[in-house]
Design a protein around this motif. Structure first.
Motif, short mmCIF file in Angstrom:
data_model
loop_
_atom_site.label_atom_id
_atom_site.label_comp_id
_atom_site.label_asym_id
_atom_site.label_seq_id
_atom_site.Cartn_x
_atom_site.Cartn_y
_atom_site.Cartn_z
N LEU A 193 122.94 84.53 -3.79
CA LEU A 193 122.47 83.69 -2.69
C LEU A 193 121.62 84.49 -1.70
CD1 LEU A 193 125.63 81.50 -1.96
CD2 LEU A 193 123.55 80.83 -3.16
N ALA A 194 121.97 85.76 -1.50
CA ALA A 194 121.18 86.60 -0.58
C ALA A 194 119.78 86.82 -1.11
CB ALA A 194 121.89 87.94 -0.37
N HIS A 195 119.64 86.97 -2.43
CA HIS A 195 118.31 87.12 -3.03
C HIS A 195 117.51 85.82 -3.00
CE1 HIS A 195 119.88 90.95 -4.62
NE2 HIS A 195 118.61 91.31 -4.73
N GLN A 196 118.21 84.70 -2.79
CA GLN A 196 117.55 83.38 -2.68
C GLN A 196 117.61 82.87 -1.24
OE1 GLN A 196 116.15 82.46 -5.55
NE2 GLN A 196 117.12 84.20 -6.55
N LYS A 197 117.72 83.77 -0.29
CA LYS A 197 118.00 83.41 1.10
C LYS A 197 117.03 82.35 1.63
CE LYS A 197 118.71 85.55 5.64
NZ LYS A 197 118.63 86.80 6.41
N GLY A 198 117.61 81.29 2.23
CA GLY A 198 116.80 80.22 2.79
C GLY A 198 116.45 79.12 1.82
N ARG A 199 116.77 79.30 0.53
CA ARG A 199 116.47 78.29 -0.49
C ARG A 199 117.76 77.62 -0.93
NH1 ARG A 199 116.11 77.67 -6.10
NH2 ARG A 199 116.81 79.78 -6.57
N VAL A 200 117.74 76.32 -1.10
CA VAL A 200 118.91 75.61 -1.61
C VAL A 200 119.05 75.90 -3.11
CG1 VAL A 200 120.00 73.37 -1.94
CG2 VAL A 200 118.67 73.81 0.13
N VAL A 201 120.21 76.42 -3.49
CA VAL A 201 120.44 76.81 -4.88
C VAL A 201 121.42 75.82 -5.52
CG1 VAL A 201 121.22 78.65 -6.41
CG2 VAL A 201 120.12 79.23 -4.23
N PRO A 202 121.00 75.10 -6.56
CA PRO A 202 121.89 74.14 -7.21
C PRO A 202 123.09 74.83 -7.86
CG PRO A 202 119.59 73.75 -7.83
CD PRO A 202 119.63 75.08 -7.13
N ARG B 149 133.75 81.94 1.56
CA ARG B 149 133.74 81.47 2.95
C ARG B 149 134.95 81.98 3.72
NH1 ARG B 149 131.68 75.40 1.49
NH2 ARG B 149 129.49 75.67 2.08
N ARG B 150 136.09 82.04 3.04
CA ARG B 150 137.28 82.56 3.72
C ARG B 150 137.13 84.04 4.05
NH1 ARG B 150 139.78 78.84 0.19
NH2 ARG B 150 140.19 80.43 -1.41
N ARG B 151 136.33 84.75 3.26
CA ARG B 151 136.11 86.19 3.49
C ARG B 151 135.10 86.43 4.61
NH1 ARG B 151 139.78 89.22 0.15
NH2 ARG B 151 139.64 88.45 -2.00
N ILE B 152 134.02 85.64 4.62
CA ILE B 152 132.90 85.96 5.52
C ILE B 152 132.73 84.99 6.68
CG2 ILE B 152 131.66 87.03 3.58
CD1 ILE B 152 129.82 84.57 3.55
N GLY B 153 133.49 83.89 6.65
CA GLY B 153 133.33 82.88 7.68
C GLY B 153 132.76 81.61 7.09
N PRO B 154 133.05 80.44 7.70
CA PRO B 154 132.70 79.16 7.09
C PRO B 154 131.24 78.74 7.24
CG PRO B 154 133.80 78.82 9.18
CD PRO B 154 133.84 80.29 8.93
N ASP B 155 130.49 79.41 8.09
CA ASP B 155 129.15 78.92 8.43
C ASP B 155 128.00 79.69 7.80
OD1 ASP B 155 130.31 76.97 10.10
OD2 ASP B 155 130.47 78.41 11.73
N ILE B 156 128.29 80.73 7.03
CA ILE B 156 127.21 81.54 6.43
C ILE B 156 126.62 80.83 5.21
CG2 ILE B 156 126.58 83.77 5.46
CD1 ILE B 156 127.35 83.87 8.39
N ILE B 157 127.49 80.30 4.35
CA ILE B 157 127.04 79.52 3.19
C ILE B 157 127.19 78.05 3.53
CG2 ILE B 157 127.38 79.00 0.75
CD1 ILE B 157 128.66 81.74 0.43
N LYS B 158 126.09 77.33 3.53
CA LYS B 158 126.11 75.91 3.88
C LYS B 158 125.95 75.05 2.63
CE LYS B 158 124.05 76.93 8.39
NZ LYS B 158 125.32 76.77 9.14
N LEU C 37 122.01 79.95 1.87
CA LEU C 37 122.44 81.07 2.71
C LEU C 37 121.33 81.39 3.70
CD1 LEU C 37 124.72 83.35 2.90
CD2 LEU C 37 123.10 84.76 1.65
N GLY C 38 121.71 81.62 4.95
CA GLY C 38 120.73 82.05 5.93
C GLY C 38 119.86 80.93 6.43
#
Length: 222
Positions: free
Chosen positions: A162-171, A199-208, A217-218
């Motif tokens: 997801l970080a390498h696809q940051k800002g793009r919606v990934v199916p 999400r439990r590891r990094i917080g609920p709002d990073i991955i939407k 992501l992002g």
């Protein structure tokens, strides 16, 4: 992230599989050129390690066919053919990098990481993903304010993709294709469970979640 290794030398193939798996990749091996061509034509890979001396269909022909079909995944050629004109030919037909045998596994891993990073528009191994989180592909580590987070290998792979696809919606299907081996039972629920764990590891709002589309992501999009 999935890597296709097309190598007919079983010993080298196993060494590549071990090194790339240890570096956090999911590795698929093919020892036949036609089989490698078919999988690269029909499946999604983040990069390919391609030997030139493959049986049934040589590596250069495989690469030419992929590029002719519009397959643009990064390709690193491995070959005992080390003359400058042979290296130039490999690059000219569509290879992104060229390593001459014998080689060091550490170099191949570093070059694969660099190819994937450049394909995603990333300059360094450190990716800022928001919320004070930094993903380092070289260290295979995610930190918050410099403190490493305890991620499992699969949790790290998801966040790295997801970080390498940051800002793009990934199916969801794309995530499955890039995170799991071919023989994995492809169930979208497994992605949902994995995302929930991260999400439990990094917080609920990073991955939407974008309902009906996938994950991003992002982004501030809901």
């Amino acid at each position: 992230m999935r890597i296709l290794v097309a190598e007919d030398d079983l010993r080298i193939g196993k060494r590549l599989e071990a090194a790339l798996t240890a570096a956090g990749f999911v590795v698929e091996i093919e020892a036949d050129g036609e089989d490698a061509w078919h999988r690269g034509e029909t499946e999604e890979f983040d990069a390919v390690v391609l030997d030139l001396g493959l049986p049934a269909m040589d590596g250069l022909t495989v690469l030419k066919e992929w590029r002719r079909a519009g397959r643009n995944m990064p390709v690193l050629i491995l070959s005992a053919r080390g003359q400058w004109d042979e290296r130039v030919e490999g690059i000219e037909v569509g290879a992104d990098d060229y390593v001459v045998k014998p080689f060091r596994m550490e170099e191949v891993v570093a070059r694969i990481r660099a190819l994937i990073r450049r394909a995603a528009g990333q300059v360094t191994s450190r990716i800022e993903i928001g919320g004070g989180l930094v993903l380092d592909t070289r260290l295979m580590q995610v930190t918050r304010s410099g403190v490493p987070l305890p991620l499992t290998p699969q949790e790290y792979r998801l966040l790295a993709y997801l970080a390498h696809q940051k800002g793009r919606v990934v199916p969801q299907l794309e995530i499955v294709e890039h995170l799991y081996a071919q023989d994995f039972e492809r169930d979208s629920n497994s992605v949902e469970v994995l995302v929930g764990r991260v999400r439990r590891r990094i917080g609920p709002d990073i991955i939407k979640t974008r309902r009906g589309f996938g994950y991003v992501l992002g982004s501030d999009e809901a």
